[in-house]
Design a protein around this motif. Structure first.
Motif, mmCIF file in Angstrom:
data_model
loop_
_atom_site.group_PDB
_atom_site.id
_atom_site.type_symbol
_atom_site.label_atom_id
_atom_site.label_comp_id
_atom_site.label_asym_id
_atom_site.label_seq_id
_atom_site.Cartn_x
_atom_site.Cartn_y
_atom_site.Cartn_z
ATOM 1 N N LEU A 115 7.265 3.734 -6.235
ATOM 2 C CA LEU A 115 6.862 2.739 -5.239
ATOM 3 C C LEU A 115 6.312 1.518 -5.960
ATOM 4 O O LEU A 115 5.418 1.630 -6.805
ATOM 5 C CB LEU A 115 5.798 3.328 -4.310
ATOM 6 N N VAL A 116 6.854 0.345 -5.625
ATOM 7 C CA VAL A 116 6.374 -0.906 -6.201
ATOM 8 C C VAL A 116 6.071 -1.876 -5.065
ATOM 9 O O VAL A 116 6.848 -2.012 -4.121
ATOM 10 C CB VAL A 116 7.395 -1.501 -7.195
ATOM 11 N N GLU A 117 4.927 -2.537 -5.165
ATOM 12 C CA GLU A 117 4.489 -3.482 -4.140
ATOM 13 C C GLU A 117 4.201 -4.824 -4.791
ATOM 14 O O GLU A 117 3.356 -4.931 -5.684
ATOM 15 C CB GLU A 117 3.241 -2.971 -3.422
ATOM 16 N N GLU A 118 4.929 -5.864 -4.347
ATOM 17 C CA GLU A 118 4.721 -7.201 -4.890
ATOM 18 C C GLU A 118 3.378 -7.772 -4.438
ATOM 19 O O GLU A 118 2.984 -7.627 -3.291
ATOM 20 C CB GLU A 118 5.840 -8.144 -4.446
ATOM 21 N N GLN A 119 2.717 -8.460 -5.373
ATOM 22 C CA GLN A 119 1.488 -9.184 -5.097
ATOM 23 C C GLN A 119 1.792 -10.681 -5.240
ATOM 24 O O GLN A 119 2.016 -11.167 -6.342
ATOM 25 C CB GLN A 119 0.389 -8.775 -6.088
ATOM 26 N N LEU A 120 1.824 -11.392 -4.114
ATOM 27 C CA LEU A 120 2.217 -12.796 -4.154
ATOM 28 C C LEU A 120 1.206 -13.675 -4.880
ATOM 29 O O LEU A 120 1.581 -14.595 -5.596
ATOM 30 C CB LEU A 120 2.414 -13.328 -2.735
#
Length: 358
Positions: free
Chosen positions: A33-38
């Protein structure tokens, strides 16, 4: 013109010794699981929409095409900040031109593994690289975490010192195909290729030279500390300065992760490093003369990349039959470089052999 000899990613030296255990990576998409941090908030107004999308078993370009189809816009109008692998669950941001006829019905994409979780007005198209970083949750299966010797000590060392900032194998393509094509490009025999494709190959060549330099610094044991002649990068910045001498204050800044030694992203112009650092970088460059000359000929400028990668919020949870690792990385860093310092986590042959056509 024969190919130079390079070091594949799995042959690069580890900073902390051999991996502590062997396991299996990405047995299922939800294991990675990868979650982008803007790093910024949506504007709340404007001619675009920022979409926060959860995609499962879908690569970025393929997802962009599906969003474009539903929104009725060219795929070139869809923006995204980075590429995310197909064999994962990714929480990723996209942008589209703001529809004039109401919000499209995104729900029809659910059966394709794509869910639009949020939609916000925004002034600009999302550009490549517009990320602060990524947050990862990765489950490594087929190992007994209770019997991994030295796990807590290894994690503690990484929290303090970081890891070598190698480019991951994704950069180089299947069987290093991007490097082979870069070599053909430098030799003048690739045929007619799109600009974005040749840019990918040029980046791969630069990345391999950087990896070779970093590997030598890891072997020497000075990858994570400033030495005379280093170009030191300020934490959280692309700016760097030449450290002609090293004093106690510089050493302290290095230990505090305020500055990091750097290596070359090769291009035209003179290397800015000096002393033994410059000698090492020149020695590596001599092994890749066609690539160094070709990168300069294609107009790429000399740039620098940190040799050290801080790993934020690193944690490990022992679960039945596996180990779940969590951590955050800045944009441009690779989760697999963290894994290789802890466990030998191989992907299945099926995953490596099933690309998704955009």
């Amino acid at each position: 013109m024969s190919l130079p000899i390079w070091s594949p990613v799995d042959a690069l030296p580890g900073a902390y010794g051999a991996p502590l255990a062997c396991g299996r990576l990405r047995a299922r998409p939800e294991d990675f699981l990868v979650e982008e941090q803007l790093g910024f908030a949506p504007d709340g107004e404007g001619d675009h929409l920022l979409l926060r999308v959860r995609k499962t078993g879908a690569n970025t370009e393929w997802t962009a095409r599906r969003l474009a189809r539903i929104a009725g816009v060219p795929v070139s109008a869809v923006g995204y900040a980075g590429l995310k692998d197909r064999h994962a669950v990714a929480l990723q941001w996209f942008s589209i031109p703001r529809p004039r006829d109401g919000t499209p019905d995104w729900s029809i994409l659910a059966e394709e593994g794509i869910e639009v979780l949020e939609s916000h007005p925004h002034r600009r198209k999302l550009k490549r690289g517009a990320l602060a970083g990524n947050r990862f949750q990765i489950l490594v299966r087929d190992l007994d975490p209770e019997t991994i010797p030295g796990l807590d000590e290894r994690l503690a060392a990484i929290r303090v010192r970081g890891i070598p900032n190698f480019f991951g194998e994704q950069r180089f393509g299947h069987d290093h195909s991007n490097l082979v094509r870069a070599h053909a490009l430098f030799a003048g025999s690739p045929g007619r290729v799109p600009r974005h494709q040749s840019g990918l190959w040029l980046s791969a060549a630069r990345s391999q030279i950087f990896n070779e330099v970093l590997a030598e610094r890891v072997r020497r044991g000075d990858w994570d500390r400033p030495i005379e002649g280093d170009c030191l990068q300020l934490a959280g910045s692309n700016s760097y300065f030449l450290a002609e001498t090293i004093d106690a204050a510089t050493i302290a800044r290095g230990e505090a992760m305020d500055v990091h030694p750097t290596g070359p992203l090769w291009g035209k112009g003179e290397l800015p490093s000096r002393g033994s650092v410059r000698q090492l970088e020149d020695a590596v460059g001599i092994r890749f003369p066609t690539w160094c000359e070709g990168l300069a000929a294609f107009g790429l400028a000399q740039e620098r990349r940190s040799l050290r990668l801080p790993v934020a919020d690193l944690g490990a949870q022992r679960v039945d039959g596996g180990l779940r690792l969590t951590f955050s990385l800045p944009a441009g860093a690779y989760a697999t470089t963290v894994l290789r310092e802890i466990v030998d986590a191989n992907e299945t042959a099926a995953i490596r052999a099933t690309p998704q056509t955009p």
